[in-house]
Design an enzyme around this catalytic site. Structure first.
Site, PDB file in Angstrom:
ATOM      1  N   CYS A 140     -64.304  -2.267  -7.011  1.00 13.92           N
ATOM      2  CA  CYS A 140     -63.150  -3.053  -7.492  1.00 13.92           C
ATOM      3  C   CYS A 140     -63.473  -3.888  -8.736  1.00 13.92           C
ATOM      4  O   CYS A 140     -62.565  -4.299  -9.452  1.00 13.92           O
ATOM      5  CB  CYS A 140     -62.621  -3.944  -6.378  1.00 13.92           C
ATOM      6  SG  CYS A 140     -62.047  -3.004  -4.966  1.00 13.92           S
ATOM      7  N   HIS A 277     -58.367  -9.557  -9.777  1.00 13.50           N
ATOM      8  CA  HIS A 277     -58.282  -8.299  -9.030  1.00 13.50           C
ATOM      9  C   HIS A 277     -57.247  -8.468  -7.920  1.00 13.50           C
ATOM     10  O   HIS A 277     -57.166  -9.504  -7.270  1.00 13.50           O
ATOM     11  CB  HIS A 277     -59.660  -7.988  -8.441  1.00 13.50           C
ATOM     12  CG  HIS A 277     -59.655  -6.884  -7.445  1.00 13.50           C
ATOM     13  ND1 HIS A 277     -59.110  -5.660  -7.714  1.00 13.50           N
ATOM     14  CD2 HIS A 277     -60.128  -6.826  -6.165  1.00 13.50           C
ATOM     15  CE1 HIS A 277     -59.252  -4.881  -6.653  1.00 13.50           C
ATOM     16  NE2 HIS A 277     -59.855  -5.567  -5.703  1.00 13.50           N
ATOM     17  N   ASN A 307     -53.900  -2.491  -3.417  1.00 19.03           N
ATOM     18  CA  ASN A 307     -55.194  -2.599  -4.085  1.00 19.03           C
ATOM     19  C   ASN A 307     -55.575  -1.232  -4.656  1.00 19.03           C
ATOM     20  O   ASN A 307     -55.858  -0.308  -3.892  1.00 19.03           O
ATOM     21  CB  ASN A 307     -56.228  -3.086  -3.064  1.00 19.03           C
ATOM     22  CG  ASN A 307     -57.613  -3.276  -3.657  1.00 19.03           C
ATOM     23  OD1 ASN A 307     -57.878  -2.865  -4.781  1.00 19.03           O
ATOM     24  ND2 ASN A 307     -58.495  -3.884  -2.888  1.00 19.03           N
TER      25      ASN A 307
END
Ligand code: ACO
Length: 350
Positions: A140, A277, A307
């Site tokens: 990520c 993020h 996500n």
């Protein structure tokens, strides 16, 4: 491991005094952002649809994560397809032709194949002949890592114009029977175009001001894929210790932005746009609160996109760009954490 790269020269910096005529004029070479683009697969899967397949509910998912829906790639739609579809609008926005690109750094944990790098397929599909193209894998936080690599290569003069891409098809590595993880992720891609340009030295000059990267492999087992096209020789699915990840995400992403702000001699109140993020709305809101950044300065896309790992930041930047939320000269703060743990931040004077 901690790695820092800064173009700003705060007090006590290790960087030497300016010596060249250009530097004496107060200008230095930086990576300037020319534009961004993004792509989301057509198919949308709502929480309600997931609740017809696994024991979950829209109410539970929204309350714990803020997620309403996610985009899922079609059968046969690959990470490279998503990446190319994000790069095209980024190039248009930047106003440049594909053959002006001399570097492609693609952040992904879901490459098309084990090798070659998915970036090389993106290069071929965009018809770019002369370029360096490779992948970066930091889950990520991959986009911040890729940005750091591209920024350094530009500032060293190795390349002039770079596509920095985050692209993922996480739907292919999820255990669709594990309700604790499969509801959290989606597929997508985003890209930004950077170009070398002379800019005022210090934090007031436009361009990438700094990237700060960190990793701590002692948390390897908190978020990982139990197999994959690697040395274990078996296929695998994403596994996660949710609360462990949650705690580190809030703490480390917040701290990495504080470090960047201090390194550039800025204040948290100087941040015009915070682009964290996008894993979970509670993580995003906690970071905003801890940094004292108003909600209206925080970009949030997690509700509609979930996500998308390395793609969340360029997707969110493109969302903000398309909504006219970023003006030239704005201070944009990025931060991410992912498996490893690997995390980092970047400050960009847009
Ligand atoms: N629907 C309904 N119930 C669920 C679901 C679901 N989708 N998932 C878990 N549950 C249940 C569990 O089985 C458990 O039930 P039990 O009490 O009967 O045992 C209960 O909900 C609580 O489970 P927890 O795992 O303790 O739930 P928690 O409050 O920790 O929330 C969550 C889980 C949302 C994953 C949270 O830990 C989190 O957000 N962590 C951050 C992780 C993250 O965002 N990771 C993304 C990748 S890393 C990154 O990008 C930063």
């Amino acid at each position: 491991m901690l790695m820092k790269t800064e173009t700003a020269q705060p007090k006590g910096s290790q960087y030497p005094e300016s010596t060249t005529p250009l530097e004496k004029s107060g200008l230095v070479q930086k990576s300037l952002v020319l534009g961004c683009g993004a792509y989301l697969p057509e198919r949308i899967v709502t929480n309600d649809e997931l609740a017809t397949r696994i024991d979950t509910s829209d109410a539970w998912i929204r309350k714990r994560t803020g997620i309403r829906q996610r985009h899922i790639a079609a059968d046969g739609e690959l990470t490279s397809d998503l990446a190319v579809a994000a790069c095209r609008p980024a190039l248009l926005k930047a106003g440049i032709e594909p053959d002006e690109i001399d570097l492609i750094v693609l952040a992904t944990s879901t490459p098309d194949n084990t090798f070659p790098a998915t970036a090389t397929r993106v290069q071929a599909q965009l018809g770019i002949k002369q370029a360096v193209a490779f992948d970066v894998q930091a889950v990520c936080s991959g986009f911040v890592y890729a940005l750091s690599v591209a920024d350094n290569m530009i500032r060293l003069g190795q390349v002039r114009t770079a596509l920095v891409v985050g692209a993922e098809v996480f739907s292919r590595i999820l255990d669709w029977e594990d309700r604790g993880t499969c509801v959290l992720f989606g597929d997508g891609a985003g890209a930004i175009v950077l170009r070398a340009g002379m800019s005022e030295a210090g934090a007031s000059g436009r361009g990438v001001l700094s990237t700060h990267l960190f990793s701590d492999g002692s948390h390897y087992d908190s978020l990982y894929v139990d197999g994959g096209p690697g040395s274990t020789g078996k296929s695998g699915h994403l596994r996660m210790a949710g609360q462990e990840v949650y705690r580190h995400a809030v703490h480390n992403m917040t701290e990495s932005i504080e470090i960047a702000i201090e390194a550039n001699g800025l204040n948290l109140s100087d941040i015009d746009l915070l682009v964290p993020h996008q894993a979970n709305i509670r993580i995003i809101e906690s970071i905003g609160r801890k940094l004292g950044v108003d909600n209206n300065k925080v970009v949030v896309t997690v509700a509609s996109q979930a996500n998308t790992s390395a793609a969340t930041i360029p997707l969110a930047l493109t969302h903000a760009q398309n909504e006219n939320r970023i003006q030239p000269g704005d201070l944009v703060a990025l931060s991410a954490l992912g498996g490893g743990f690997a995390w980092g931040s970047s400050l960009i004077r847009w």
